[in-house]
Design a protein around this motif. Structure first.
Motif, PDB file in Angstrom:
ATOM      1  N   GLU A  56     -13.917  10.690 -15.701  1.00 56.14           N
ATOM      2  CA  GLU A  56     -14.112  11.416 -14.422  1.00 56.14           C
ATOM      3  C   GLU A  56     -12.745  12.126 -13.822  1.00 56.14           C
ATOM      4  OE1 GLU A  56     -17.871   8.970 -12.738  1.00 56.14           O
ATOM      5  OE2 GLU A  56     -16.145   9.197 -11.209  1.00 56.14           O
ATOM      6  N   LEU A  57     -11.826  11.327 -13.736  1.00 54.85           N
ATOM      7  CA  LEU A  57     -10.501  11.847 -13.173  1.00 54.85           C
ATOM      8  C   LEU A  57      -9.920  13.095 -14.103  1.00 54.85           C
ATOM      9  CD1 LEU A  57      -8.133  11.484 -11.273  1.00 54.85           C
ATOM     10  CD2 LEU A  57      -7.226   9.833 -12.760  1.00 54.85           C
ATOM     11  N   VAL A  58     -10.074  13.003 -15.488  1.00 55.56           N
ATOM     12  CA  VAL A  58      -9.710  13.759 -16.445  1.00 55.56           C
ATOM     13  C   VAL A  58     -10.663  15.346 -16.005  1.00 55.56           C
ATOM     14  CG1 VAL A  58      -9.654  14.720 -18.824  1.00 55.56           C
ATOM     15  CG2 VAL A  58      -8.859  12.243 -18.134  1.00 55.56           C
ATOM     16  N   GLU A  59     -12.047  14.933 -15.823  1.00 53.41           N
ATOM     17  CA  GLU A  59     -12.504  16.158 -15.633  1.00 53.41           C
ATOM     18  C   GLU A  59     -11.905  16.878 -14.369  1.00 53.41           C
ATOM     19  OE1 GLU A  59     -14.342  18.001 -17.622  1.00 53.41           O
ATOM     20  OE2 GLU A  59     -13.606  16.082 -19.116  1.00 53.41           O
ATOM     21  N   THR A  60     -12.068  16.025 -13.260  1.00 53.21           N
ATOM     22  CA  THR A  60     -11.305  16.595 -12.043  1.00 53.21           C
ATOM     23  C   THR A  60     -10.054  17.401 -12.329  1.00 53.21           C
ATOM     24  OG1 THR A  60     -12.324  14.667 -10.869  1.00 53.21           O
ATOM     25  CG2 THR A  60     -10.765  16.051  -9.648  1.00 53.21           C
ATOM     26  N   ILE A  61      -9.304  16.929 -13.039  1.00 53.75           N
ATOM     27  CA  ILE A  61      -8.051  17.744 -12.904  1.00 53.75           C
ATOM     28  C   ILE A  61      -8.183  18.933 -13.819  1.00 53.75           C
ATOM     29  CG2 ILE A  61      -5.565  17.428 -13.647  1.00 53.75           C
ATOM     30  CD1 ILE A  61      -6.333  15.480 -11.429  1.00 53.75           C
ATOM     31  N   ARG A  62      -9.061  18.475 -15.106  1.00 49.97           N
ATOM     32  CA  ARG A  62      -9.105  19.831 -15.815  1.00 49.97           C
ATOM     33  C   ARG A  62     -10.039  20.989 -14.998  1.00 49.97           C
ATOM     34  NH1 ARG A  62      -9.860  19.162 -21.355  1.00 49.97           N
ATOM     35  NH2 ARG A  62     -10.893  17.028 -21.263  1.00 49.97           N
ATOM     36  N   ASP A  63     -10.855  20.704 -13.999  1.00 49.68           N
ATOM     37  CA  ASP A  63     -11.423  21.631 -13.178  1.00 49.68           C
ATOM     38  C   ASP A  63     -10.174  22.379 -12.482  1.00 49.68           C
ATOM     39  OD1 ASP A  63     -13.680  21.349 -14.353  1.00 49.68           O
ATOM     40  OD2 ASP A  63     -14.558  20.270 -12.592  1.00 49.68           O
ATOM     41  N   LEU A  64      -9.351  21.687 -12.050  1.00 45.63           N
ATOM     42  CA  LEU A  64      -8.359  22.160 -11.013  1.00 45.63           C
ATOM     43  C   LEU A  64      -7.298  23.048 -11.872  1.00 45.63           C
ATOM     44  CD1 LEU A  64      -7.415  19.052  -8.868  1.00 45.63           C
ATOM     45  CD2 LEU A  64      -8.435  20.827  -8.005  1.00 45.63           C
ATOM     46  N   GLY A  65      -7.209  22.734 -13.014  1.00 46.67           N
ATOM     47  CA  GLY A  65      -6.283  23.570 -13.796  1.00 46.67           C
ATOM     48  C   GLY A  65      -4.794  22.700 -13.768  1.00 46.67           C
ATOM     49  N   PRO A  66      -3.885  23.300 -14.382  1.00 50.37           N
ATOM     50  CA  PRO A  66      -2.415  23.041 -14.610  1.00 50.37           C
ATOM     51  C   PRO A  66      -1.841  22.940 -13.068  1.00 50.37           C
ATOM     52  CG  PRO A  66      -2.648  25.066 -15.712  1.00 50.37           C
ATOM     53  CD  PRO A  66      -3.951  24.742 -15.135  1.00 50.37           C
ATOM     54  N   ALA A  67      -0.957  21.898 -12.658  1.00 50.77           N
ATOM     55  CA  ALA A  67      -0.418  21.825 -11.560  1.00 50.77           C
ATOM     56  C   ALA A  67       0.475  22.921 -11.439  1.00 50.77           C
ATOM     57  CB  ALA A  67       0.515  20.421 -11.314  1.00 50.77           C
ATOM     58  N   PHE A  68       1.227  23.405 -12.354  1.00 48.65           N
ATOM     59  CA  PHE A  68       2.073  24.451 -12.398  1.00 48.65           C
ATOM     60  C   PHE A  68       1.721  25.644 -13.239  1.00 48.65           C
ATOM     61  CE2 PHE A  68       4.868  20.669 -11.776  1.00 48.65           C
ATOM     62  CZ  PHE A  68       4.840  20.747 -10.192  1.00 48.65           C
ATOM     63  N   SER A  69       1.983  27.038 -12.823  1.00 50.42           N
ATOM     64  CA  SER A  69       1.429  27.953 -13.964  1.00 50.42           C
ATOM     65  C   SER A  69       2.280  27.664 -15.167  1.00 50.42           C
ATOM     66  CB  SER A  69       1.691  29.411 -13.247  1.00 50.42           C
ATOM     67  OG  SER A  69       3.016  29.537 -12.692  1.00 50.42           O
ATOM     68  N   GLY A  70       1.579  28.470 -16.171  1.00 45.46           N
ATOM     69  CA  GLY A  70       2.327  28.295 -17.642  1.00 45.46           C
ATOM     70  C   GLY A  70       3.716  28.187 -17.846  1.00 45.46           C
ATOM     71  N   GLN A  71       4.615  29.063 -17.538  1.00 50.11           N
ATOM     72  CA  GLN A  71       6.133  28.902 -18.241  1.00 50.11           C
ATOM     73  C   GLN A  71       6.807  27.871 -17.463  1.00 50.11           C
ATOM     74  OE1 GLN A  71       5.603  32.074 -16.083  1.00 50.11           O
ATOM     75  NE2 GLN A  71       7.658  32.628 -15.494  1.00 50.11           N
ATOM     76  N   GLU A  72       6.453  27.418 -16.177  1.00 47.26           N
ATOM     77  CA  GLU A  72       7.047  26.370 -15.574  1.00 47.26           C
ATOM     78  C   GLU A  72       6.752  24.800 -16.230  1.00 47.26           C
ATOM     79  OE1 GLU A  72       9.679  27.037 -14.055  1.00 47.26           O
ATOM     80  OE2 GLU A  72       9.130  29.005 -13.711  1.00 47.26           O
ATOM     81  N   ARG A  73       5.804  24.766 -16.798  1.00 37.04           N
ATOM     82  CA  ARG A  73       5.579  23.588 -17.309  1.00 37.04           C
ATOM     83  C   ARG A  73       6.497  23.284 -18.523  1.00 37.04           C
ATOM     84  NH1 ARG A  73      -0.380  22.139 -19.011  1.00 37.04           N
ATOM     85  NH2 ARG A  73       0.767  20.151 -18.881  1.00 37.04           N
ATOM     86  N   GLU A  74       6.722  21.968 -18.278  1.00 35.08           N
ATOM     87  CA  GLU A  74       7.423  21.411 -19.550  1.00 35.08           C
ATOM     88  C   GLU A  74       6.724  20.991 -20.474  1.00 35.08           C
ATOM     89  OE1 GLU A  74      10.313  18.732 -17.455  1.00 35.08           O
ATOM     90  OE2 GLU A  74      10.529  20.287 -15.754  1.00 35.08           O
ATOM     91  N   GLY A  75       5.968  21.858 -21.187  1.00 40.95           N
ATOM     92  CA  GLY A  75       5.170  21.770 -22.269  1.00 40.95           C
ATOM     93  C   GLY A  75       5.631  20.772 -23.037  1.00 40.95           C
ATOM     94  N   GLY A  76       4.792  19.965 -24.085  1.00 42.17           N
ATOM     95  CA  GLY A  76       5.104  19.177 -25.261  1.00 42.17           C
ATOM     96  C   GLY A  76       5.868  17.944 -24.914  1.00 42.17           C
ATOM     97  N   GLU A  77       6.612  18.017 -23.705  1.00 35.37           N
ATOM     98  CA  GLU A  77       7.538  16.726 -23.349  1.00 35.37           C
ATOM     99  C   GLU A  77       6.608  15.520 -23.000  1.00 35.37           C
ATOM    100  OE1 GLU A  77      10.027  15.058 -19.670  1.00 35.37           O
ATOM    101  OE2 GLU A  77       9.963  17.402 -20.074  1.00 35.37           O
ATOM    102  N   GLN A  78       6.621  14.473 -23.873  1.00 35.37           N
ATOM    103  CA  GLN A  78       5.787  13.351 -23.669  1.00 35.37           C
ATOM    104  C   GLN A  78       6.252  12.484 -22.500  1.00 35.37           C
ATOM    105  OE1 GLN A  78       3.012  12.730 -25.266  1.00 35.37           O
ATOM    106  NE2 GLN A  78       3.492  10.731 -25.427  1.00 35.37           N
ATOM    107  N   LEU A  79       5.208  12.153 -21.817  1.00 36.26           N
ATOM    108  CA  LEU A  79       5.450  11.298 -20.395  1.00 36.26           C
ATOM    109  C   LEU A  79       6.082  10.030 -20.753  1.00 36.26           C
ATOM    110  CD1 LEU A  79       2.263  12.365 -18.338  1.00 36.26           C
ATOM    111  CD2 LEU A  79       4.827  12.884 -17.714  1.00 36.26           C
ATOM    112  N   ASP A  80       6.903   9.471 -20.076  1.00 38.38           N
ATOM    113  CA  ASP A  80       7.565   8.099 -20.353  1.00 38.38           C
ATOM    114  C   ASP A  80       6.384   7.221 -20.255  1.00 38.38           C
ATOM    115  OD1 ASP A  80       9.050   6.052 -20.517  1.00 38.38           O
ATOM    116  OD2 ASP A  80      10.406   6.623 -18.859  1.00 38.38           O
ATOM    117  N   SER A  81       6.034   6.619 -21.270  1.00 40.24           N
ATOM    118  CA  SER A  81       4.745   5.849 -21.330  1.00 40.24           C
ATOM    119  C   SER A  81       5.185   4.306 -21.437  1.00 40.24           C
ATOM    120  CB  SER A  81       3.534   6.160 -22.057  1.00 40.24           C
ATOM    121  OG  SER A  81       4.090   6.367 -23.420  1.00 40.24           O
ATOM    122  N   ARG A  82       6.370   3.759 -20.859  1.00 40.26           N
ATOM    123  CA  ARG A  82       6.723   2.354 -21.252  1.00 40.26           C
ATOM    124  C   ARG A  82       5.721   1.579 -20.299  1.00 40.26           C
ATOM    125  NH1 ARG A  82      12.597   2.506 -18.711  1.00 40.26           N
ATOM    126  NH2 ARG A  82      11.374   4.589 -18.366  1.00 40.26           N
TER     127      ARG A  82
END
Ligand code: SF4
Ligand code: SF4
Lengths: 148, 313, 230
Positions: free
Chosen positions: A120-146
């Motif tokens: 559900e959370l994924v759907e909520t956020i999907r509906d909201l769209g990206p937090a920042f518009s395109g070019q400002e997203r640090e795309g591809g970078e993996q979130l630190d998932s230790r």
């Protein structure tokens, strides 16, 4: 190109992480958009951690702790809940949708609930769209998932 | 500044009519007139003309409940011009010691002969809650200041006053707030500071008032000052209920019920005021009543007549 | 300690609209204790600014620094290099810290990130209360250690007003009447007679309503003879 949100979930060792584990054992599917960070207690998650996730490119953040009354450290989850409320207000204050941040209470035996909530959370956020518009997203970078 | 000599009961020396009446041993009547929230002085003039023969002096409130109104000094002059005897109320909430002393000189120069010293209701509940409260000095210090200016002919700073203000000095007390012992101590302090008369908070709780007066008399303060009990004729049960919520007010529940049941509310309100006047009159140490007919000044003549307090000396 | 509460980040954003380079400066003293301007708060404010900058599509460059004490010039040295290229500095120190930073870097805009409230302490975790208005002439000995200047809503010096009911202050039902507290404590100490003493008007010239106050202690000042000659 469809938008795939990046979501970070801080899960407490005693309950939420157990629930995530159980949902895996039960072979329940939940979206790959979620990355989990195991923390000793949801009360350990401070404002800095949550905000840092957004700074580093998360589109949504979830703090997951034990059911109310069942925290292994008495009240860490309640404190986390209060912090999340304050952070939602502070995000709204600077124009970020507060729905990008969630507090979630779950027990280690609730694997199915965990999987459903994450979906559900994924759907909520999907509906909201990206937090920042395109070019400002640090795309591809993996979130630190230790995990601890 | 030197303060603290106990108020001596001295011969009238201010030219105040209220002082003369009290010192002659008459049961005094004062009435309150609330200035309007506008620049129109006619209503004060009318009210002054209406109540002047039924009271020995008329109080002009100073931005009461911290709501901006026509100033008490101007209102006092309206009363003077209409043959009344104003009691200038002065709060320390809105003016510092410079302004208070200056206003007092101005008032005395215009013929005002009575002043009542108060700290004033806190601005938080008025119509300008964001105002800065001044409270440079407090009501006890203001009382002492007026006496010092009048008798020692000195400003607070110690400089001499050529023409001192000849005013009769009063203060207020609330018999119903807090422990009786503390309330009596504080009354004593005001008397020591030089309060020659005391007007009390509205009395509905006659028993509480009686207990307080007993303690006051036991301490002997009634011999050193004149105590005027506050009386407010209630206009309706709602008005009573509203007053019961004001900090420092006590209104017995049965009184509210009595007003609720009454068919003619105004009559009943006057009757209640009359009963309270008769009651406090019988209490030792009470020298008069102060009638605060809020927004209902027209009721004063009738209440005073019914109480047998008309004509005034 | 000096109590402060955070300003909203949106109010800071409104001031730094077109700017690029910001310094967010915290202080390890009072504002750390009352959790409005220590290292953690600096980090949160900086992160919120960063998020807001990304959101508007024109990110800030933000430096974070939390010094030992903002109200002491010598501790501001770590800011020197950061301030060289800063368009503005957001200080989460109290009003004193903000001014010391502004004095040291007169060409840079300094923005207070907190509202400084007053002198107070922690009454329980998360609750801080004012206790001292810094009037410059302390009378606590006579008032049983309860400050009427601060805790009486009218700052009365000669006992309670007529509005105190059941020990509550007329200005707010959640506040105790300072003078009733003083009365009870005087009674316990057997000093009720102190309530009969009339306190003269206070000398507010010593307080914040006079000219800016200065405390000078000659014996603490630098000794001229050991200063290097020009
Ligand atoms: S009397 Fe003055 S110095 Fe003392 S606590 Fe109160 S405000 Fe502070
Ligand atoms: S109720 Fe007590 S604390 Fe409040 S203003 Fe009056 S005297 Fe001061």
């Amino acid at each position: 190109m469809s938008f795939e949100p990046k979501i970070l979930a801080f899960c407490c060792h005693h309950c939420a992480y157990g629930a995530a584990d159980l949902s895996g054992v039960l072979r329940l599917q939940y979206p790959v958009n979620i990355q989990i960070i195991r923390v000793p207690c949801s009360g350990r998650v401070s404002g800095e951690h949550v905000l840092d996730a957004f700074v580093k490119g998360a589109d949504g953040v979830c703090v997951a702790g034990c059911l109310k009354g069942n925290c292994h450290y008495q009240s860490g989850n309640l404190r986390a809940g209060k912090r999340v409320e304050i952070l939602k207000n502070r995000l709204a204050d600077i124009g970020i949708e507060p729905e990008r941040l969630h507090m979630f209470y779950v027990s280690a035996s609730m694997g199915a609930l965990f999987a459903r909530f994450m979906a559900e959370l994924v759907e909520t956020i999907r509906d909201l769209g990206p937090a920042f518009s395109g070019q400002e997203r640090e795309g591809g970078e993996q979130l630190d998932s230790r995990t601890s | 500044m030197s303060i603290g000599p106990a108020a001596k009961v001295i011969e009238a020396r201010t030219g105040s009519r209220l002082e003369k009446v009290l010192r002659a041993g008459h049961f005094a009547v004062t009435a309150e007139i609330g200035p309007p929230k506008g620049a129109d002085g006619r209503r004060i003039q009318q009210l002054a003309a209406l109540v002047k023969d039924y009271s020995d002096a008329q109080n002009l409130t100073d931005n009461q409940t911290a709501v901006v109104r026509l100033c008490s000094l101007a209102a006092a002059v309206h009363v003077l011009n209409n043959g009344g005897e104003p009691v200038l109320q002065m709060t320390t909430r809105d003016r510092n010691r410079i302004a208070l002393q200056s206003d007092l000189l101005g008032a005395a120069s215009l013929g005002v002969r009575n002043v009542l010293c108060l700290s004033g209701d806190h601005q938080r509940f008025g119509n300008h809650p964001e105002a800065k409260g001044v409270f440079d000095i407090d009501s006890v210090q203001l009382t002492a200041t007026v006496r010092q200016m009048r008798e020692e002919r000195l400003f607070i700073c110690g400089e001499e006053i050529k023409a001192p203000p000849r005013v009769f000095v009063g203060a207020v007390e609330n018999p119903f707030a807090g422990p009786v012992e503390l309330r009596v101590l504080r009354l004593g302090k005001k008397v020591m500071a030089g309060a020659e008369f005391i007007q009390t908070q509205v009395v509905y709780d006659v028993e509480g008032f009686t207990r307080w007066m007993e303690a006051v008399c036991a301490a002997g303060w009634h011999k050193k000052t004149f105590i005027l009990a506050g009386v407010t004729p209630p206009k309706s049960a709602g008005a009573l209920r509203y007053m019961s919520r004001i900090p420092g007010m006590k209104v017995p529940e049965e009184l509210i019920r009595r007003m609720e049941k009454a068919s003619d509310k105004l009559r009943e309100g006057q009757r209640i005021a009359l009963e309270i006047i008769n009651h406090v009159r019988a209490i030792a140490g009470v020298s008069g009543v102060h009638i605060m007919a809020i927004n209902w000044e027209e009721a004063v003549p009738e209440i005073v007549s019914m109480a047998g307090l008309y004509p005034r000396p | 300690m000096i109590l402060a509460r955070p300003k909203t980040v949106s109010s800071i954003l409104a001031l730094v609209g077109g700017m690029k380079s910001l310094v967010v400066a915290g202080c390890q003293e009072c504002v750390t204790v009352c959790q409005s301007g220590g290292r953690k708060e600096v980090s949160c404010v900086a992160q919120l600014l960063e998020i807001a900058g990304k959101k508007r599509g024109f990110p800030f460059e933000i430096a974070q620094v939390t010094v030992f004490r903002q109200c002491d010039n010598e501790y501001l040295v770590p800011l020197d290099v950061l301030m060289e290229k800063a368009d503005a500095c957001i200080s989460l120190g109290c009003g004193v810290g903000v001014q010391f930073i502004a004095e040291r870097y007169p060409t840079v805009m300094v923005i207070p990130g907190v509202d400084t409230v007053g002198g107070g302490g922690t009454v329980m975790s998360g609750v801080w209360e004012e206790r001292c208005a810094m009037c410059g002439e302390c009378i606590l000995a006579e008032t049983t250690g309860i400050c009427p200047v601060t805790r009486c809503a009218k700052g009365l010096l000669n006992g309670p007003c007529g509005g105190s009911v059941d020990g509550r202050c007329e200005a707010g039902t959640d506040l105790p009447c300072a003078w009733e507290m003083i009365y009870h404590r005087l009674k316990k100490q057997g000093r009720l007679d102190s309530l009969t003493r009339i306190r003269p008007p206070k000398n507010w010239a010593h307080s914040g309503s006079g000219v800016m106050r200065k405390v000078i202690r000659e014996e603490v000042m630098p000794c001229l003879s050991v200063l290097p000659l020009k």
